[in-house]
Design an enzyme around this catalytic site. Structure first.
Site, PDB file in Angstrom:
ATOM      1  N   GLY A  54       0.828  -1.183   0.000  1.00 18.70           N
ATOM      2  CA  GLY A  54       0.000   0.000   0.000  1.00 18.70           C
ATOM      3  C   GLY A  54       0.870   1.244   0.000  1.00 18.70           C
ATOM      4  N   SER A 121       6.751  -4.254  -2.451  1.00 12.34           N
ATOM      5  CA  SER A 121       6.149  -2.986  -2.790  1.00 12.34           C
ATOM      6  C   SER A 121       6.294  -2.010  -1.613  1.00 12.34           C
ATOM      7  CB  SER A 121       4.700  -3.243  -3.176  1.00 12.34           C
ATOM      8  OG  SER A 121       4.192  -2.176  -3.890  1.00 12.34           O
ATOM      9  N   TRP A 122       5.225  -1.402  -1.139  1.00 12.75           N
ATOM     10  CA  TRP A 122       5.334  -0.579   0.072  1.00 12.75           C
ATOM     11  C   TRP A 122       5.920  -1.405   1.232  1.00 12.75           C
ATOM     12  CZ3 TRP A 122       5.930   3.817   2.344  1.00 12.75           C
ATOM     13  CH2 TRP A 122       5.763   3.888   3.734  1.00 12.75           C
ATOM     14  N   ASP A 277       7.241  -4.938 -14.156  1.00 14.67           N
ATOM     15  CA  ASP A 277       6.500  -4.339 -13.048  1.00 14.67           C
ATOM     16  C   ASP A 277       6.192  -2.889 -13.410  1.00 14.67           C
ATOM     17  OD1 ASP A 277       5.732  -3.092 -10.676  1.00 14.67           O
ATOM     18  OD2 ASP A 277       7.078  -4.308  -9.446  1.00 14.67           O
ATOM     19  N   HIS A 305       4.105  -6.826 -11.098  1.00 12.06           N
ATOM     20  CA  HIS A 305       4.319  -6.363  -9.728  1.00 12.06           C
ATOM     21  C   HIS A 305       3.883  -7.380  -8.663  1.00 12.06           C
ATOM     22  CE1 HIS A 305       4.770  -3.427  -6.553  1.00 12.06           C
ATOM     23  NE2 HIS A 305       3.528  -3.606  -6.154  1.00 12.06           N
TER      24      HIS A 305
HETATM   25  N1  STX Z   1       1.655   0.929  -3.943  1.00 18.15           N
HETATM   26  C1  STX Z   1       2.355  -0.246  -4.128  1.00 18.15           C
HETATM   27  C2  STX Z   1       2.023  -1.280  -3.104  1.00 18.15           C
HETATM   28  O1  STX Z   1       2.608  -1.308  -2.076  1.00 18.15           O
HETATM   29  C3  STX Z   1       2.039   2.040  -4.806  1.00 18.15           C
HETATM   30  C4  STX Z   1       0.973  -2.217  -3.392  1.00 18.15           C
HETATM   31  N2  STX Z   1       0.406  -2.381  -4.531  1.00 18.15           N
HETATM   32  N3  STX Z   1      -0.557  -3.320  -4.364  1.00 18.15           N
HETATM   33  C5  STX Z   1      -0.525  -3.725  -3.130  1.00 18.15           C
HETATM   34  O2  STX Z   1       0.431  -3.054  -2.515  1.00 18.15           O
HETATM   35  C6  STX Z   1      -1.402  -4.764  -2.496  1.00 18.15           C
HETATM   36  C7  STX Z   1      -1.670  -5.858  -3.504  1.00 18.15           C
HETATM   37  C8  STX Z   1      -0.770  -5.332  -1.296  1.00 18.15           C
HETATM   38  C9  STX Z   1      -2.698  -4.122  -2.082  1.00 18.15           C
END
Ligand code: STX
Length: 329
Positions: A54, A121-122, A277, A305
């Site tokens: 997120g 990701s985050w 990604d 991603h």
């Molecule tokens: N946000 C990237 C991220 O952390 C820019 C992210 N993208 N999708 C997710 O996290 C989930 C699938 C965990 C919701």
């Protein structure tokens, strides 16, 4: 096919079987915020903290399935304002450094001296911020889809770049914003996500959240796109992400993580990145590896991603297995 192109794969690894948490708990981390956490796997196993994305994405049952439950003590929690943590979608007292402090509070609460930290990701951003702040508490890092909240990364996904690859999804992302405000889409969505008009707030949340849901993987997943638009999820995911991104991840300078990444030397690390990604493009993983060459770097040639695309999932499971033999706490 050239001889060195022959792809001889051992069996690709998948998620460990679905499992139920062994325990659940709540932790009050500030006068305002209450966190929900879960433990699974072997209580005497190697401790691992699995961080969700997120920010604002919340944990999901799949996050317990990247580690062998016979070998690992698996801990997940919902970061401030999302999942089952309360208050829902709350942006007060909600910064990267609050989350880093929460991780330490949780570690001490659980009586863990050092743990592996696993995040995509985050989740990779937060794992890196945590490891740079509390290196003595981190046994190993396993990171996927590297994201460091630099201006160029946020611009790529929310202003211009990814828009060129997913034009029809992009139309839906910009739809709630009038043309005269589209020169700064993060700011325009932020005004609506934090504004008084409930209808505008929800329309913006859904557009923001579904943009990410639609661009996560090489192949589309309509059920996931639908789920990302669900009110309860979308309002936390969109508001919290937008709040963190408009504040540039609360880092002291643009590029702070990469500028400091040389200090990770000494922490065993694995970086896994999907070549295609679109959410967090490979340039960031590459820059991180340049700054932290001791980490093992795996570029997955046929993945976007998402953590559960086949090549990425295989690499993640092999990574957690490779660290499962490490001794001591
Ligand atoms: N946000 C990237 C991220 O952390 C820019 C992210 N993208 N999708 C997710 O996290 C989930 C699938 C965990 C919701």
């Amino acid at each position: 096919m050239a001889p060195n192109m022959t792809i001889v794969q051992d069996k690709m690894r998948g998620l460990f079987p679905a499992n139920e948490p062994r325990s659940r708990g709540r932790l009050k981390v500030s006068p305002l915020h209450d966190l929900y956490y879960e433990e699974a796997g072997n209580p005497d196993g190697l401790p691992v903290l699995v961080l969700h994305g997120g920010p604002g994405g919340g944990s999901s049952p799949n996050l317990r399935r990247f580690h062998d439950p016979a070998k690992y003590r698996i801990i997940t929690f919902d970061q401030r304002g999302c999942g089952r943590s309360t208050p829902h979608a709350c942006l007060d007292q909600n910064t990267t450094w609050d989350l880093v402090a929460d991780i330490e509070t949780l570690r001490q609460h659980l009586g863990i001296a050092r743990w592996q930290v696993f995040g995509g990701s985050w989740g990779s951003t937060l794992a890196l911020a945590y490891a740079l702040t509390h290196p003595q508490a981190v046994r190993q890092l396993i990171l996927r889809g590297i994201f460091t909240v630099r201006k160029c990364e946020v611009d790529w996904f929310y202003q211009h770049g990814a828009s060129m690859l997913f034009p029809e999804q992009w139309e839906r992302f910009v739809a709630p914003i009038p043309p005269e405000e589209r020169h700064d889409l993060v700011a325009a969505h932020y005004r609506r996500l934090t504004g008084a008009d409930a209808g505008e707030r929800m329309a913006s949340a859904r557009a923001w959240s579904q943009w990410e849901g639609a661009t996560l993987s090489l192949y589309p997943d309509p059920a996931r796109e639908q789920a990302f638009g669900e009110d309860h999820f979308a309002i936390a995911f969109a508001s919290i992400e937008c709040h963190y991104f408009i504040n540039r991840g609360f880092f002291a300078e643009d590029g702070w993580i990469i500028a400091n990444a040389h200090r990770l030397k000494g922490i065993p690390g694995i970086i896994i990145q999907g070549r295609y990604d679109v959410v967090t493009p490979p340039a960031t993983a590459h820059a991180l590896h340049r700054a932290w060459p001791e980490a093992r770097f795996e570029m997955i040639p046929d993945a976007g991603h998402a953590a559960i695309e086949p090549g990425t999932l295989d690499a993640l499971i092999r990574a957690t297995d490779s660290f499962a033999h490490a001794k001591g706490a």
